[in-house]
Design a protein around this motif. Structure first.
Motif, mmCIF file in Angstrom:
data_model
loop_
_atom_site.group_PDB
_atom_site.id
_atom_site.type_symbol
_atom_site.label_atom_id
_atom_site.label_comp_id
_atom_site.label_asym_id
_atom_site.label_seq_id
_atom_site.Cartn_x
_atom_site.Cartn_y
_atom_site.Cartn_z
ATOM 1 N N MET A 338 47.107 -23.823 9.157
ATOM 2 C CA MET A 338 45.951 -23.029 9.561
ATOM 3 C C MET A 338 46.002 -22.713 11.054
ATOM 4 S SD MET A 338 43.160 -25.128 7.279
ATOM 5 C CE MET A 338 41.696 -24.438 8.011
ATOM 6 N N ILE A 339 46.305 -23.735 11.861
ATOM 7 C CA ILE A 339 46.355 -23.541 13.311
ATOM 8 C C ILE A 339 47.463 -22.551 13.682
ATOM 9 C CG2 ILE A 339 46.899 -24.691 15.500
ATOM 10 C CD1 ILE A 339 45.519 -27.201 14.306
ATOM 11 N N MET A 340 48.647 -22.689 13.064
ATOM 12 C CA MET A 340 49.745 -21.763 13.335
ATOM 13 C C MET A 340 49.343 -20.328 13.001
ATOM 14 S SD MET A 340 52.976 -23.966 11.861
ATOM 15 C CE MET A 340 54.078 -22.556 11.937
ATOM 16 N N GLY A 341 48.706 -20.162 11.851
ATOM 17 C CA GLY A 341 48.275 -18.827 11.444
ATOM 18 C C GLY A 341 47.246 -18.233 12.384
ATOM 19 N N PHE A 342 46.272 -19.048 12.802
ATOM 20 C CA PHE A 342 45.226 -18.550 13.702
ATOM 21 C C PHE A 342 45.802 -18.186 15.074
ATOM 22 C CE2 PHE A 342 42.150 -21.458 11.202
ATOM 23 C CZ PHE A 342 42.035 -20.497 10.212
ATOM 24 N N VAL A 343 46.760 -18.993 15.559
ATOM 25 C CA VAL A 343 47.396 -18.698 16.844
ATOM 26 C C VAL A 343 48.115 -17.346 16.776
ATOM 27 C CG1 VAL A 343 49.266 -19.375 18.409
ATOM 28 C CG2 VAL A 343 47.632 -21.093 17.603
ATOM 29 N N LEU A 344 48.872 -17.139 15.706
ATOM 30 C CA LEU A 344 49.621 -15.884 15.564
ATOM 31 C C LEU A 344 48.680 -14.685 15.404
ATOM 32 C CD1 LEU A 344 52.473 -17.121 13.187
ATOM 33 C CD2 LEU A 344 52.712 -16.417 15.575
ATOM 34 N N LEU A 345 47.604 -14.854 14.631
ATOM 35 C CA LEU A 345 46.661 -13.754 14.430
ATOM 36 C C LEU A 345 45.926 -13.408 15.725
ATOM 37 C CD1 LEU A 345 45.252 -14.736 10.933
ATOM 38 C CD2 LEU A 345 46.446 -12.611 11.489
ATOM 39 N N SER A 346 45.580 -14.441 16.492
ATOM 40 C CA SER A 346 44.926 -14.192 17.779
ATOM 41 C C SER A 346 45.864 -13.476 18.742
ATOM 42 C CB SER A 346 44.462 -15.521 18.394
ATOM 43 O OG SER A 346 43.910 -15.322 19.673
ATOM 44 N N THR A 347 47.150 -13.844 18.692
ATOM 45 C CA THR A 347 48.128 -13.273 19.618
ATOM 46 C C THR A 347 48.508 -11.841 19.241
ATOM 47 O OG1 THR A 347 49.036 -15.476 20.040
ATOM 48 C CG2 THR A 347 50.423 -13.581 20.623
ATOM 49 N N PHE A 348 48.745 -11.588 17.946
ATOM 50 C CA PHE A 348 49.224 -10.285 17.502
ATOM 51 C C PHE A 348 48.118 -9.364 17.009
ATOM 52 C CE2 PHE A 348 53.000 -12.976 17.180
ATOM 53 C CZ PHE A 348 53.935 -12.182 17.841
ATOM 54 N N ASN A 349 46.866 -9.769 17.217
ATOM 55 C CA ASN A 349 45.740 -8.933 16.832
ATOM 56 C C ASN A 349 45.817 -7.581 17.543
ATOM 57 O OD1 ASN A 349 43.175 -8.190 15.827
ATOM 58 N ND2 ASN A 349 42.221 -8.895 17.707
ATOM 59 N N SER A 417 33.036 -8.432 23.509
ATOM 60 C CA SER A 417 33.570 -9.318 24.547
ATOM 61 C C SER A 417 34.627 -8.573 25.350
ATOM 62 C CB SER A 417 34.183 -10.574 23.915
ATOM 63 O OG SER A 417 34.750 -11.406 24.908
ATOM 64 N N THR A 418 34.667 -8.861 26.633
ATOM 65 C CA THR A 418 35.683 -8.257 27.507
ATOM 66 C C THR A 418 36.656 -9.312 28.033
ATOM 67 O OG1 THR A 418 34.186 -8.498 29.406
ATOM 68 C CG2 THR A 418 34.158 -6.386 28.226
ATOM 69 N N ILE A 419 36.374 -10.588 27.687
ATOM 70 C CA ILE A 419 37.224 -11.694 28.143
ATOM 71 C C ILE A 419 38.114 -12.146 26.994
ATOM 72 C CG2 ILE A 419 37.257 -14.033 29.073
ATOM 73 C CD1 ILE A 419 34.488 -13.488 30.238
ATOM 74 N N VAL A 420 39.426 -12.131 27.209
ATOM 75 C CA VAL A 420 40.383 -12.563 26.187
ATOM 76 C C VAL A 420 40.693 -14.045 26.399
ATOM 77 C CG1 VAL A 420 42.637 -12.155 25.136
ATOM 78 C CG2 VAL A 420 41.369 -10.248 26.173
ATOM 79 N N LEU A 421 40.328 -14.879 25.425
ATOM 80 C CA LEU A 421 40.515 -16.319 25.552
ATOM 81 C C LEU A 421 41.969 -16.735 25.380
ATOM 82 C CD1 LEU A 421 37.393 -17.590 23.563
ATOM 83 C CD2 LEU A 421 37.640 -17.280 26.038
ATOM 84 N N ASN A 422 42.724 -15.978 24.595
ATOM 85 C CA ASN A 422 44.132 -16.291 24.357
ATOM 86 C C ASN A 422 44.984 -15.597 25.431
ATOM 87 O OD1 ASN A 422 46.757 -16.595 23.482
ATOM 88 N ND2 ASN A 422 46.383 -15.867 21.407
ATOM 89 N N PRO A 423 45.629 -16.342 26.333
ATOM 90 C CA PRO A 423 46.389 -15.720 27.429
ATOM 91 C C PRO A 423 47.609 -14.939 26.957
ATOM 92 C CG PRO A 423 46.794 -18.093 27.361
ATOM 93 C CD PRO A 423 45.690 -17.815 26.391
ATOM 94 N N PHE A 424 48.049 -15.167 25.711
ATOM 95 C CA PHE A 424 49.230 -14.476 25.191
ATOM 96 C C PHE A 424 48.861 -13.224 24.392
ATOM 97 C CE2 PHE A 424 50.248 -19.036 25.432
ATOM 98 C CZ PHE A 424 51.294 -18.980 26.334
ATOM 99 N N SER A 425 47.563 -12.981 24.216
ATOM 100 C CA SER A 425 47.121 -11.851 23.407
ATOM 101 C C SER A 425 47.060 -10.571 24.237
ATOM 102 C CB SER A 425 45.743 -12.131 22.817
ATOM 103 O OG SER A 425 45.250 -11.004 22.122
ATOM 104 N N ASN A 426 47.433 -9.459 23.601
ATOM 105 C CA ASN A 426 47.332 -8.146 24.240
ATOM 106 C C ASN A 426 46.158 -7.346 23.687
ATOM 107 O OD1 ASN A 426 49.684 -8.434 25.875
ATOM 108 N ND2 ASN A 426 50.962 -8.011 24.078
ATOM 109 N N ALA A 427 45.200 -8.043 23.082
ATOM 110 C CA ALA A 427 44.057 -7.371 22.465
ATOM 111 C C ALA A 427 43.273 -6.572 23.496
ATOM 112 C CB ALA A 427 43.144 -8.403 21.808
ATOM 113 N N GLN A 428 42.825 -5.396 23.062
ATOM 114 C CA GLN A 428 42.036 -4.529 23.920
ATOM 115 C C GLN A 428 40.857 -3.969 23.131
ATOM 116 O OE1 GLN A 428 44.722 -1.544 25.378
ATOM 117 N NE2 GLN A 428 45.761 -2.914 26.806
ATOM 118 N N GLY A 429 39.778 -3.631 23.836
ATOM 119 C CA GLY A 429 38.627 -3.013 23.193
ATOM 120 C C GLY A 429 38.016 -3.902 22.132
#
Length: 460
Positions: A338-349, A417-429
């Motif tokens: 579960m943790i691995m999946g959530f990390v990847l989803l947060s990062t590649f979102n 939210s405008t703050i990205v909690l995951n430092p490896f994520s490129n999420a925008q908007g």
């Protein structure tokens, strides 16, 4: 008549390998339709609203009403299974399921659609309740493996349901979804022939206790799905009466000693938190793929389909690992996945939908592992005569967790939210809030794993 344990031993000894395969096949077949029936109609809700010119709050009862009866029914059938033969209960449940499906197919108005869904739920709940009891009652030496098969069937049904629902509702009409579920009627003669003959066991059902816990559970589910304050007050009131009842009744619906069982209590609560995260994920992914990736309903189903298929395939291995490595180790493996999946989803979102379809596999395959292992723990830490009601409580909390996870995630996604909690994520908007929610699921899963570990360690 013999004792309860002696009856179970006779059932196990009298079943041939071919008979066991028939029972497993039948059980998984009806479970497939039971779970699919819920996920298919979630896809069809917009079509039903258009057919009867309904507001979202009105059409939501197609899902909410079903969940309430389904959750309560799972508890009721679980308790009844400690007294009455599984063959009898399944015959009643499948008959109600098919009846509701036929009523729904010919429903002339929305009132009959809701009535059909409630009748469906009152029967379909017997399937999920009793199928989880079958491994403990008929296959105690292969319990983990069979539970793995059952869990993989649920995972497969959850994944294939939206695909079938979208195809049938688009190509024909949403009412034909009822017709698909009505086919369970043909399985009743085979259950009557192949299920072992059992005698009624000693015990009585506390009807008043059953009514009180049903009202309490319904109130809490309504509060979870509507966030209306009166429902939480109603839930507390009925649970207080139920607590009084179980300590004063000669034959309590749920014996209070059950909640003093630390492994049982820990597994129920830890399983609740795990299902909150899993159903929150399943609720969030279609919204994310629609809003961020711009996918249609059909392509959303196809994107998530590989994850569901992987979960179905891994269910068998979840059962094998549970039998050979122990259920608690498999629970920790599920938390890790579960943790691995959530990390990847947060990062590649926000990435391409095919990347999301690949990384979500890690989270999806955790589902059969957590369900197989927690069900195995409950079936081993309880006396055999209480496994039915124990599994009923387990299923009730699972359904409440599903409703709770969806409702909470839905409320959180209303914010920006405008703050990205995951430092490896490129999420925008708009993708930022989704990325942050996955971070929250990571934290919740870690805390859940710590609670599970230390609770069992302290109990030992």
């Amino acid at each position: 008549m013999g004792t309860f344990a002696e009856q179970l031993s006779r059932n196990e000894a009298s079943l041939t390998k071919a008979e066991k395969k028939k029972i497993i096949f039948l059980s998984c077949s009806v479970l497939l339709f039971s779970v699919m029936n819920g996920t298919m109609f979630m896809i069809a809700v917009p079509d039903i609203a258009r057919s009867f010119a309904l507001l979202p709050s009105q059409v939501s009862w197609v899902v909410t009403g079903y969940i309430i009866i389904y959750a309560i029914g799972a508890l009721m059938y679980g308790k009844l299974a400690d007294i009455y033969p599984l063959k009898t209960l399944l015959t009643i449940g499948l008959s109600l399921f098919a009846t509701g499906s036929i009523v729904g197919f010919f429903a002339p108005n929305y009132v009959f659609v809701i009535l059909a869904r409630l009748i469906q739920a009152s029967g379909a709940s017997s399937i999920v309740a009793l199928v989880f009891i079958v491994p403990s009652r008929y296959f105690p030496e292969e319990r983990g493996r069979i539970l793995g098969i059952v869990s993989s069937t649920m995972a497969f049904a959850s994944g294939i349901g939206p695909v079938i629902g979208g195809f049938v509702a688009g190509a024909l009409n949403w009412q034909y979804l009822f017709l698909i579920s009505a086919t369970v009627l043909i399985t009743i003669p085979f259950f009557r022939m192949w299920m072992p003959k059992e005698e009624k066991k000693e015990g009585k059902v506390d009807v008043l206790g059953a009514v009180l816990v049903a009202f309490a559970a319904a109130s809490l589910i309504l509060f979870i799905t509507t966030f209306t304050g009166w429902f939480i007050l109603s839930g507390i009131f009925f649970f207080s009466l139920f607590a009084w009842r179980i300590f004063t009744s000669e034959y309590p619906f749920i014996h209070p000693d059950l909640f003093r069982n630390v492994p049982f209590r820990t597994t129920i609560f830890s399983g609740f938190l795990a299902i909150v995260t899993m159903f929150g994920l399943m609720f969030m992914l279609p919204l994310m793929l629609s809003e961020i990736n711009g996918l249609s309903t059909l392509f959303i189903g196809l994107t998530l389909f590989p994850g569901a298929m992987a979960a179905a395939f891994m269910g068998k291995w979840a059962g094998i690992l549970t039998d050979h490595r122990g259920s608690r180790q498999v629970v920790f493996l599920a938390f890790l996945l579960m943790i691995m999946g959530f990390v990847l989803l947060s990062t590649f979102n926000g990435s391409s939908h095919w990347i999301i379809g690949l990384v979500v596999i890690f989270s999806y395959i955790a589902f059969p592992f957590i369900q197989t292992a927690t069900a195995e723990i409950i079936s081993t830490v309880l006396p055999r005569k209480e496994i039915g009601v124990g599994m009923g409580i387990y299923n009730l909390f699972n359904f409440m967790a599903g409703a709770f996870g969806s409702a909470i995630i839905g409320r959180i996604l209303d914010y920006e939210s405008t703050i990205v909690l995951n430092p490896f994520s490129n999420a925008q908007g708009n993708a930022i809030i989704y990325s942050n929610v996955f971070v929250g699921l990571i934290v919740l899963t870690i805390l859940n794993g710590c609670y599970f570990y230390f609770s069992f360690k302290n109990n030992e």
